[in-house]
Structures are given as structure tokens and as C-alpha cells.
Design a protein around this motif. Sequence first.
Motif, PDB file in Angstrom:
ATOM      1  N   SER A 180     -10.944   9.395  -2.259  1.00 56.29           N
ATOM      2  CA  SER A 180     -11.284   8.809  -3.554  1.00 56.29           C
ATOM      3  C   SER A 180     -10.961   9.777  -4.687  1.00 56.29           C
ATOM      4  CB  SER A 180     -12.761   8.438  -3.594  1.00 56.29           C
ATOM      5  OG  SER A 180     -13.068   7.743  -4.790  1.00 56.29           O
ATOM      6  N   THR A 181     -10.714   9.246  -5.861  1.00 52.72           N
ATOM      7  CA  THR A 181     -10.463  10.039  -7.062  1.00 52.72           C
ATOM      8  C   THR A 181     -11.238   9.421  -8.222  1.00 52.72           C
ATOM      9  OG1 THR A 181      -8.554   8.706  -7.733  1.00 52.72           O
ATOM     10  CG2 THR A 181      -8.129  10.583  -6.267  1.00 52.72           C
ATOM     11  N   TYR A 182     -11.168  10.081  -9.365  1.00 46.77           N
ATOM     12  CA  TYR A 182     -11.865   9.569 -10.550  1.00 46.77           C
ATOM     13  C   TYR A 182     -11.386   8.165 -10.884  1.00 46.77           C
ATOM     14  CZ  TYR A 182     -12.807   8.742 -15.482  1.00 46.77           C
ATOM     15  OH  TYR A 182     -13.185   8.167 -16.664  1.00 46.77           O
ATOM     16  N   LYS A 220      -0.636   8.366  -1.865  1.00 48.80           N
ATOM     17  CA  LYS A 220      -2.040   8.573  -2.169  1.00 48.80           C
ATOM     18  C   LYS A 220      -2.623   7.311  -2.799  1.00 48.80           C
ATOM     19  CE  LYS A 220      -1.710  13.578  -2.867  1.00 48.80           C
ATOM     20  NZ  LYS A 220      -1.855  14.693  -3.835  1.00 48.80           N
ATOM     21  N   ARG A 276      -4.726   6.933  -5.093  1.00 45.43           N
ATOM     22  CA  ARG A 276      -4.756   7.026  -6.561  1.00 45.43           C
ATOM     23  C   ARG A 276      -3.422   6.605  -7.152  1.00 45.43           C
ATOM     24  NH1 ARG A 276      -1.582   9.698 -10.492  1.00 45.43           N
ATOM     25  NH2 ARG A 276      -2.849   9.910 -12.388  1.00 45.43           N
TER      26      ARG A 276
END
Length: 711
Positions: free
Chosen positions: A338-340, A389, A391
Motif C-alpha cells: 500500500s502507498t499514500y 507496482k 501505486r
Amino acid sequence: HLEASKFDEWEATYQKMLEYSPASPGYYYQMANVFSGLLKYDRAAAMMDKALAFCPSCGSYWSKLGEVQRSDKKNTQAIESYQKALQYIPTDYDSRDILRELNGKKAIFTILGEGNIDSLVKAAPTADKMPEATAAIILDKSTRVVYPQGASETSQELLVRLFNDKGIDRFKEYYLSYNSYSQSLIIEKAVTIKSDGSEIRGDISKNHIVFKSLEKNDFIYIKWHIRNYNSGKLAEHFWDEFYFNGYYPNKNAEFSLLIPKGMDFHYQAQNLNIEPKVTTTPDGQLFEWKMQNQEPIVYEADMPDIEEVGKLIRISSIPDWNYLVNWYAEIAQTKAQSTYEIKEKVDELIPNPSALTKEQKIKTIYDYITENIRYSSVSFRQSGLIPQKARDVLVNKIGDCKDVATLGIAMLREVGIPANYVLVNSGDEEQRNNIPPSIEFNHCIVAVDNGSNPPTFLDLTANNHPVGSIPTMDRDAFSLVIKIGNSAPITLPRVQAAAPNMFAKTTLTLDESNNAVIDNSTEYTGVLTANLRARFRTKTQNEREKSMQSELSSEFPSVKLTKFEVSNLEDLTSSVTYKYTCGIPNYMTDAGDFKLVKIPWRDDLRADDALSYERRSYAMKYRSGVDTSFEEMNIKLPTDYEPLEVPKPKKIKSPIAEYSVEYSYSDGTLNAKRTFIYKKSLVQTDQYDDFKKFYNAVVKEDAKQILLKKQ
């Protein structure tokens, strides 16, 4: 372009510069090239020694040092350097070839033997000897060499004689199959061989070959080389398959495998009983499988794919399926972090997670991805195995199957729902039993851990499909769930959520002038809704009506559509209903004092070419997009007319499907109800006669016309 006489002066200046800016290994590598060009091999070797001091594990530097030493006739040292190069880069095939030469050995594929093309051409049958064939495979030869570190390469030869225009059209262009992500292709020869033995070179672009000046009884000949560049845990393994027959007669089919002594592998023979000839050679153990004079597979409509009916062997050194699970989990799971941006999007879609059920969260994420991420598979943007990825897929809104699966896994995990990759061999159902482990998959979906077995499967490339539906290409597909501990492949289910069913209710109103008005309401469920959404969703009402008018016109000439509407196109619900009204002139036929009327079933069976054979050599795949269709028909007869006879109910059963129809008559209306239930897709040869009788009986019943008489 430096003149040799001025080199020492230039080098002194350059060395002075290095006092202020230290050299990189690349500098020494380039200097070694310069010194080699000037035949100053001692100084070139000294440069490579300095480069290796920076990077002693760089295989390309060891290979360069070996090249310098070989040029300087220091073969013993060169052998040691090339061996070092292979220690760090097992797939340095050029170094392998040079090392064999330095050790006084012939090229590996020369030792293993090549086809005697001249003899095969002279002995090949001509068109008059094989009048039923359009072409014949004279030689199909594949030789695979596996090296101790696991790197492997294959040499292949194909010789085909063309008997007529159809054969020429089939082979005038030829594509060589290889994986551009992990293999390199070297085409050594591609020619047309004329009947007199002369050759004409083919035109080559990458893996595409065009053969010129082809005539009856000419040959095409291709010799090519494939080198494998697998990385990671798969670098030490190999897998392959080879077909001994196909859709053309095959005079000589040969597959050879050379492996180091003591290396383990397993193989499976399909539709044939064959054992390899095993020989111990100085280079390892040689396994040879050979077959001659194989008859062609004669095509039958709706037969299984060649992967099921062909004579082939599959080989693999991968120890088990669990090994593949661990391998893919290792290379792919980090991409699903997960990312922002992912957290932000999930918060936007599901601002209050506690207010939604698990199923609602899954649907929200599924709908977002299938509706907003565009499918794209382009080699320069993506890897054949490793996903982007999560993201990047979210931000760029584009990706292939494994990319959207990665995004789905990341978003689901963000709301506390575990999910895993599923590698899929999509397409037609294949009867794959006990095959050796390999990565021959062409699709990727997601398995959502719902606390039960099996998990919930989501295909995030399935635009327009409701959540939980199994797209047609995934039904019954051979698959591998990438979940630690999993040790066996599975077959995906045919149905998971809403089954692909059809429910139709029709009123047919007839008048004395033989005209008819049809009022129909049909509900489709499951994957069937995707077809309707793809067809109507983005169209205007006028475009929808034109499309429906065209469909009805193919069935009823001169039909006029007067009303059409479709519901549930925008929301990805599990059902879509459309309703239409149309007028059909001259629908009935006069027969003296009687009138004939055919019941306009929506899902009636028609004659099928696959059932035209007296007997079949292969099983039949009976493909039905609808699992259950139920139709209710109310036929309002013309004034003063009634059925001469109300048809009797009929039930017909088979292991493949079931059919029933019943009729009743009251107050000028003939009522009919039809049910068809699809149970399985594969009709074995010993079931063919019974299914043919079943199917033809249904066709006859569906085509039945009702005779009306005047009261």
C-alpha cells in the motif's frame, strides 16, 4: 579514431586527469577495448584486472578478460576467466561457445546431430503420394541443452513440403513462437527449397518469416535457436513441451534433452506410450524421443484443443507446484504494498468501513477497478511475469491482468480483506491431469480469502461483469492460487455467484391477416449481463433501437420495432432486463383452411455442424453461454381460431443437458413453457450418439409449428 602513434601521449594526459577524478570500472572496460584494438593485450588485461578489483562478481568483466587472454593466445588463463564469467552469469551463452572451442570441443548442437536435410528432401513424398494432404511435416526436430547452473538453449529445425495452394497459403508466412521477455531468438536459416534443390532466402523480421516463390511440391526450411534467460529462483530450472503430431502428416518428429549427470527432472507423456532412449555422453545424459509417420489430426467441429488431443511430452525440472507458489509470491507480493495514494483512494471509496459488509467492500473495489483502470499489455511498459507496482497502476489508470490484480490485492488488504494472485490458463476448458509444474499461464486474477474453501475469485479485467461472476474465458480454467502452503493447481468454478441464466416472458398476438405483435421481457443474469452492457451501455437510445432492430431483422424479415428499453446497464448488478415490442407482417402461413404458426422461442436450438458426424474420433465441447433458460410464451390466437391439437408435453434428458416443454390452451390463448438446463460441456465419444439423439430431438421440438383451425 586515435592514431596509434599518439596513444601514449593521450594516455598520459588522461592519467593526469584521473588524479582529480577517479576512474570507474566502465573506464577500465573501455580502455581494455582500446588496448585490445591496438593489440596491446598485456595492458588490456591490466585494465580488466583494475575493473575486476572494483567488481569481482561482474561476469561480463570476466568474459572480457577471457576475450583479451584468448586474443593473446593465453588459452589456459582464458579458460579460467570464461569459467568465472559463467559462475556469475550462467546465461552467457557466447562464453559457453568459446569455452568449448578453447577446450577443443565441437559446438554442442553439432555433436548432438542435425537433420540431414538433403536426404530428407530427396526422400520426401510428393503431392501425388499424399492426395488428401495439403502439406506434410518432413522433419520437426527440437534439441534442448541444459547446463549445470540451469541455463538452457534449444536448437530447432522444421522442414515442410507443400502440396497445393492451400498448403502454400498456410506456410507462406510463418511466425516462430518465443517469449520475448525471457528468451532470445536467433534464426540461422529460413529458405524456400525448390524441387531441383535450389534455395531462396526468406524475408525475416524478428520472428516473422515470409517465404517467396513457393510452388507445388516446394519445401520451406527453418533452423532457429532459442536461448533462455530466466532469473531468480527459476534461473536454475527448465520446462518444455513437444508435439509429435498435429494437423498435418508428420514423417519425423524428434525431441532430445541433454542434461548434466545427476540433474533431476520429470516428464509426462500424453496420448502416447513412449519411453526415451537414454545415452551417457561426455557432456551429460541425453534423452531422445522419436516418432515417425504420424497421421494428421483430422479436425472435427467443437473438438478439444490440440493441448488435449495431441501426442506430446511435457518436461520440467521444477520440483513441485509449491515451489512455483513460493517463487511467484516472492517476486510479486512486494508490488502489492500500500502507498499514500492507495490509502487515499480507498478512503474516498469507503469512507466508513464499519458501515459496509465484507461483500459490499469487495464490490466497491471491484467496481472501481473494472470501471476505471483500462486494460493494456505492451511489452516495453510491462514485464511478462512481474506486475507493476499497485501505486503506478492506480495513478496511471492502465495495466494488464497481473497489474490490476496487484492493485486489487493492495486495495482489498487496505480494508482488511486478504487476497492472493491466481495464475490462470484461460480459454477453452482443458483436461489437464498430473502435468509437470511450469509457468505456462496466460492470465492472472485474484482469490479473495473469505474464510472458506474455495475462495471468491475476481477477474479485474472483466469490464461490464457483475462482481463474483466467472467470465467465460475463466470458466473451468486450469489455475494456481499463489498462497503460501498451496501445493496443487485447481480448476476454476463454472459458476460462483449468479449463474448465467435467461428468463423470458413473451406475448405473441396474432390476427386473421397473419400479422403478429411480440411483447417480450427477458432477464439475463451473471456473465450474460456483460454482453448486454458491452452492446448497449455506451449507446444512445436511437443507437440501441437500431441495434435491436438489426437483431430482430435477421430472424423476422420486415419486422418493425416499436418499443425497446434496457434496465440495469450502469450499475454492475447481477441481472439486466430488456423489453421490446415489435410488429411482424405475414408471420403465419396459410395452409388451406388452416394456419401455421411457429413459436418464437428466444433460446431455441438450431442444427449444429458438430453433430453432423456419424461418429466422432474426439470428444465434443458443447459450449453453451446459458446454464438455464426458462421461457414462458402466451400466444393469443386470431378470433375464431383454435389449435387443431394442443401439443403434448415432452421431457428429454441426457448427461449433458435436460429439456422440457409443456402446453395448455384456454380462452383463445395457447400457453407454452420451455426449460433448458445445461449441465456439462464435454461430450465423450461414447456419449456422442445419445447426445446427438437428445439434441436433434430438442431441435425438432423447438421447430414445431402449431396448426390452427377455424372454429
